[in-house]
Design a protein around this motif. Structure first.
Motif, short mmCIF file in Angstrom:
data_model
loop_
_atom_site.label_atom_id
_atom_site.label_comp_id
_atom_site.label_asym_id
_atom_site.label_seq_id
_atom_site.Cartn_x
_atom_site.Cartn_y
_atom_site.Cartn_z
N THR A 136 56.07 -1.09 81.57
CA THR A 136 55.38 0.17 81.82
C THR A 136 55.22 0.93 80.50
N VAL A 137 54.07 1.62 80.34
CA VAL A 137 53.80 2.44 79.17
C VAL A 137 53.53 3.87 79.65
N GLU A 138 54.11 4.85 78.95
CA GLU A 138 53.79 6.23 79.28
C GLU A 138 53.78 7.08 77.99
N VAL A 139 52.95 8.08 78.00
CA VAL A 139 52.84 9.02 76.88
C VAL A 139 53.65 10.26 77.22
N VAL A 140 54.47 10.73 76.26
CA VAL A 140 55.31 11.91 76.48
C VAL A 140 55.01 12.96 75.41
N GLU A 141 55.40 14.19 75.69
CA GLU A 141 55.11 15.30 74.77
C GLU A 141 55.85 15.15 73.45
N ASP A 142 57.13 14.85 73.53
CA ASP A 142 57.95 14.80 72.32
C ASP A 142 59.27 14.13 72.66
N VAL A 143 60.26 14.24 71.75
CA VAL A 143 61.55 13.59 71.98
C VAL A 143 62.24 14.17 73.20
N TYR A 144 62.07 15.48 73.46
CA TYR A 144 62.68 16.07 74.64
C TYR A 144 62.07 15.49 75.93
N GLY A 145 60.75 15.26 75.89
CA GLY A 145 60.10 14.63 77.04
C GLY A 145 60.60 13.21 77.26
N ALA A 146 60.86 12.51 76.14
CA ALA A 146 61.38 11.15 76.24
C ALA A 146 62.78 11.15 76.84
N ILE A 147 63.63 12.05 76.36
CA ILE A 147 65.00 12.14 76.87
C ILE A 147 65.00 12.47 78.35
N ASP A 148 64.16 13.42 78.75
CA ASP A 148 64.07 13.81 80.16
C ASP A 148 63.61 12.64 81.02
N HIS A 149 62.60 11.89 80.53
CA HIS A 149 62.10 10.72 81.27
C HIS A 149 63.22 9.68 81.44
N ILE A 150 63.94 9.42 80.38
CA ILE A 150 65.02 8.41 80.43
C ILE A 150 66.10 8.83 81.42
N HIS A 151 66.46 10.10 81.44
CA HIS A 151 67.49 10.56 82.37
C HIS A 151 67.03 10.51 83.82
N ARG A 152 65.75 10.72 84.05
CA ARG A 152 65.23 10.70 85.42
C ARG A 152 64.97 9.29 85.94
N HIS A 153 64.58 8.39 85.04
CA HIS A 153 64.14 7.07 85.51
C HIS A 153 64.94 5.89 84.94
N GLY A 154 65.81 6.14 83.99
CA GLY A 154 66.57 5.05 83.39
C GLY A 154 67.77 4.64 84.22
N SER A 155 68.46 3.62 83.74
CA SER A 155 69.64 3.12 84.45
C SER A 155 70.90 3.25 83.61
N ALA A 156 70.82 4.06 82.52
CA ALA A 156 71.98 4.31 81.63
C ALA A 156 72.48 3.03 81.00
N HIS A 157 71.58 2.10 80.73
CA HIS A 157 71.94 0.83 80.12
C HIS A 157 71.79 0.91 78.60
N THR A 158 70.58 0.73 78.07
CA THR A 158 70.33 0.76 76.63
C THR A 158 68.97 1.41 76.38
N ASP A 159 68.95 2.36 75.47
CA ASP A 159 67.70 3.03 75.13
C ASP A 159 67.62 3.21 73.61
N CYS A 160 66.39 3.20 73.10
CA CYS A 160 66.18 3.15 71.65
C CYS A 160 65.11 4.15 71.22
#
Length: 717
Positions: A603-627
């Motif tokens: 999946t590809v998505e465009v985010v506003e900034d690093v805060y948008g990326a962090i928010d996306h990861i917390h809402r949709h990630g699995s707390a495994h590995t992020d870069c």
């Protein structure tokens, strides 16, 4: 769909086959020929003949067919008065003489339609006592097979000197089952197939709902356990005779399969190594335990063996791992042969390419596994390390030491290399182990388990590592919270949740591996392309592969987004977009951000900034590995501090999230929980602590007369 059976790998080397078809298969109700079944059988044999197999047929049914014809003739020629008299039993030898010609006439007619030549050979028990007869028999059959003729054997019952009515089991053979076994040995067949009216050998009468099909007959286990039902309704011997013949042939070196002649494709399935019917083989005892053990027995045995392992010196435990590494390399051909059966079955079942690829055990993968086991052996001994040393009072010293957890139950995916990693970690950490792998890797897991446990010395015992072969055993194991100390499920979110909800045993593991790569506006383009491509393509089925690419909005305008997308698509990756990316890139919209593809998709998505990326990861990630990929150190530190995942990377591929790459030697799994261990779990994650106190007679006595000092003591290196 029937499964490929590792114990039936011999099927690929079969050239000469003896097929025996029983009376109950040849004839139907009233003794008439079962034309449909016989026709299907002849088609199978004709196809084998054209494929280059040497086919020898032993056919029963003559007596039953002759009896039916003579009864009909008797009825036609009888007066009404004759019919009122008691009917005498027809002479079996007369029935055999009449039925044999009729049976052979049918075979000839059927095979002629299939452009195959058949030949009849009637033999007697006494003939096999003659050495010249046996020599001539071999020469005649060889000539026929060279000419692609199918020899059809039967005992010449019409002139047999065996005592009637077919009760005499003396002599070299005593029915067509034992004749088929004798011919298989005499003619040096590669395989004997006995076709019956049931699927194979059962633990009791097949009509009993409690009876179970025995897939592999183990003489030492099953000889005294089986309860036979009635003999054949039409033939002479029934299942008792088949088992006796099969055991004799198998232990003389000829593999035997008893299976149903009612299924048109069973012979073909046997030759493809599929698990149908019951296998008799001289090595059967090596493939399965002779005695059944309960889940508790297995767990208790693992605990007892683990205590013996812990009692060994550090050097002796290290030697076990070296021996396992050597055994993996020495048994490479056998491992790959068994693994190939798993791969073929997976391909035939239509598994995704990515799932099939993780099944494959190449020479390089086996060598790499052996190397990782040796690396683990060379690491510092984790057992009994002093972690903290305290003087509690004068002359009273307390040590906190590392200690094995006890017994581990690990349920893992269809990845044979995982079994080696897990087993070696358990041995290095001094734990007992119960393993349940995915069914698609059943044969690979079985051979790897055998290779590993055979390398464990008898002073410890191979029961240190138990292999659970049935999913049905898992619920019983999950009840053993007094024997099993930790469960590690590796697999889907559903599997992890099911196990957590059905056991009191602590559970450590991760559910999904929804890993993100966020490319910031300050990235280095070449670096970003390398990291994104590696994170997705290095091993798409891995849990640490990238599943979602997040891109800063500014990278749409300067063309970086398009370059990243092109790099993925050019390597065969199918892309799905979030609401913003799908509109910009004209790609299908993803059904969910919470999806682990385990394939060449993401999946590809465009985010506003690093805060948008962090928010996306917390809402949709699995707390495994992020870069994060960025050249801005402040943005990088913000990401590293705030993303709440087990592993968080800056300018490095998510594929580094691995026990071996972390220098842990190997990993038993990756934990996304927050208790006990987090991230790749190596040896240290399989340890707990113990307290060792040394004194010289101190007592508490209400804390009177003792002065507590609680001074830290330096730990000697």
């Amino acid at each position: 769909m029937e499964e490929l059976d590792r114990s039936r790998a011999f099927a690929k080397d079969v050239k000469r086959i003896v097929v025996k078809v029983g009376t109950a298969v040849v004839t139907g109700k009233g003794g008439r020929l079962a034309l449909g079944r016989l026709g299907a059988l002849c088609e199978q044999l004709a196809e084998l003949n054209s494929d280059g197999f040497e086919v020898i047929l032993v056919s029963s049914g003559a007596v039953g067919l002759g009896r039916q014809r003579l009864r009909y003739r008797q009825l036609v020629n009888s007066s009404f008065a004759d019919l009122q008299k008691p009917q005498t039993e027809l002479d079996g030898k007369a029935c055999a003489g009449v039925g044999q010609s009729s049976l052979m006439a049918y075979y000839e007619t059927m095979f002629d339609q299939l452009d195959v030549t058949a030949a009849q050979l009637l033999v007697n028990d006494s003939s096999f006592r003659d050495k010249d007869f046996r020599k001539q028999l071999n020469e005649t059959v060889k000539s026929m097979l060279d000419l692609r003729v199918i020899p059809i054997f039967n005992e010449n019952d019409a002139i047999s000197t065996r005592r009637a009515p077919y009760q005499d089991s003396s002599g070299i053979f005593w029915d067509n089952d034992s004749l088929a076994a004798l011919l298989a040995l005499e003619l040096k067949a590669d395989l004997l197939i006995l076709l019956s009216d049931v699927e194979g050998l059962y633990t009791g009468p097949p009509s009993d709902p409690n009876s179970k099909l025995i897939h592999t007959f183990i003489k030492e286990k099953h000889q005294d356990e089986i309860t036979f039902g009635d003999k054949s309704r039409l033939g002479r011997g029934g299942m008792t005779a088949k088992v006796k013949a099969a055991v004799n042939a198998a232990y003389a070196g000829i593999p035997v399969i008893i299976t149903s002649g009612y299924s048109a494709e069973n012979i073909d399935k046997v030759l493809r190594g599929l698990r149908v019917g019951t296998l008799f083989h001289q090595d059967a005892r090596l493939w399965a335990p002779i005695t059944d053990s309960t889940a508790r027995d297995m767990a208790v045995a693992a605990r007892e063996s683990s205590r013996k392992l812990q009692a060994l010196s550090s050097e002796d435990r290290k030697k076990i791992l070296y021996d396992i590494a050597d055994a993996l390399e020495a048994n490479e051909k056998t491992i790959r042969a068994e693994n190939e059966l798993d791969v073929i079955a997976a391909q035939e079942a239509g598994l995704e390419e990515s799932l099939v690829s993780r099944l494959v055990m190449t020479t390089g993968k086996i060598s790499s596994l052996a190397a990782s086991v040796r690396t683990l052996a060379d690491m510092e001994d984790p057992i009994g390390r002093v972690l903290k040393k305290t003087e509690v009072a004068d002359g009273l010293v307390l040590e906190k030491t590392s200690s094995p957890l006890g017994v581990l139950l690990i349920v893992f995916e269809s990845r044979p290399d995982a079994l080696v990693q897990i087993a070696s970690l358990a041995i290095r950490s001094g734990n007992g182990l119960l393993l349940k792998g995915g069914k698609e890797a059943r044969r690979s897991n079985a051979i790897l388990h055998k290779v590993i446990t055979d390398a464990i010395p008898e002073t410890v015992g191979g029961k240190l590592i138990g292999l659970v072969t049935s999913r049905e055993e898992i619920p019983d194991l999950l009840k053993l919270d007094d024997v099993i100390d930790l469960v590690i499920p590796r697999g889907s979110n559903k599997l992890v949740s099911q196990i957590k909800n059905t056991t009191k045993i602590p559970v450590l593991g991760h559910a999904d591996g929804i890993c993100h790569v966020y490319v910031d506006k300050s990235c280095n383009l070449d670096m970003a392309k390398r990291i994104v491509s590696d994170a997705k393509l290095d091993y798409p089925a891995a849990c640490n592969a990238m599943e979602t690419l997040l891109v800063h909005k500014d990278l749409e305008q300067n063309g970086v987004l398009n370059e990243l997308v092109f790099a993925l698509q050019n390597n065969g990756v199918t892309l799905y977009g979030g609401p913003r990316a799908s509109a910009i890139l004209n790609i299908p919209e993803a059904r969910s951000f919470n999806h682990e593809y385990c394939s060449k998709s993401c999946t590809v998505e465009v985010v506003e900034d690093v805060y948008g990326a962090i928010d996306h990861i917390h809402r949709h990630g699995s707390a495994h590995t992020d870069c994060i990929v960025t050249e801005d150190p402040e943005v990088a530190e913000l990401f590293l501090r705030q993303v709440d995942s087990a592993a968080v990377f800056h300018n490095a591929s998510t594929r580094f999230s691995d026990g071996f790459r972390f220098g842990l030697g190997a990993e038993v799994g990756i934990s996304t929980g927050r208790i006990h261990a987090r991230g790749p779990v190596g040896v240290e994650g399989l340890l707990t602590t113990r307290w060792i106190m040394r004194g010289n007679g101190q007592v508490v006595d209400g804390d009177n007369g003792i002065v507590y000092t609680h001074q830290d003591i330096p730990i000697e290196s």
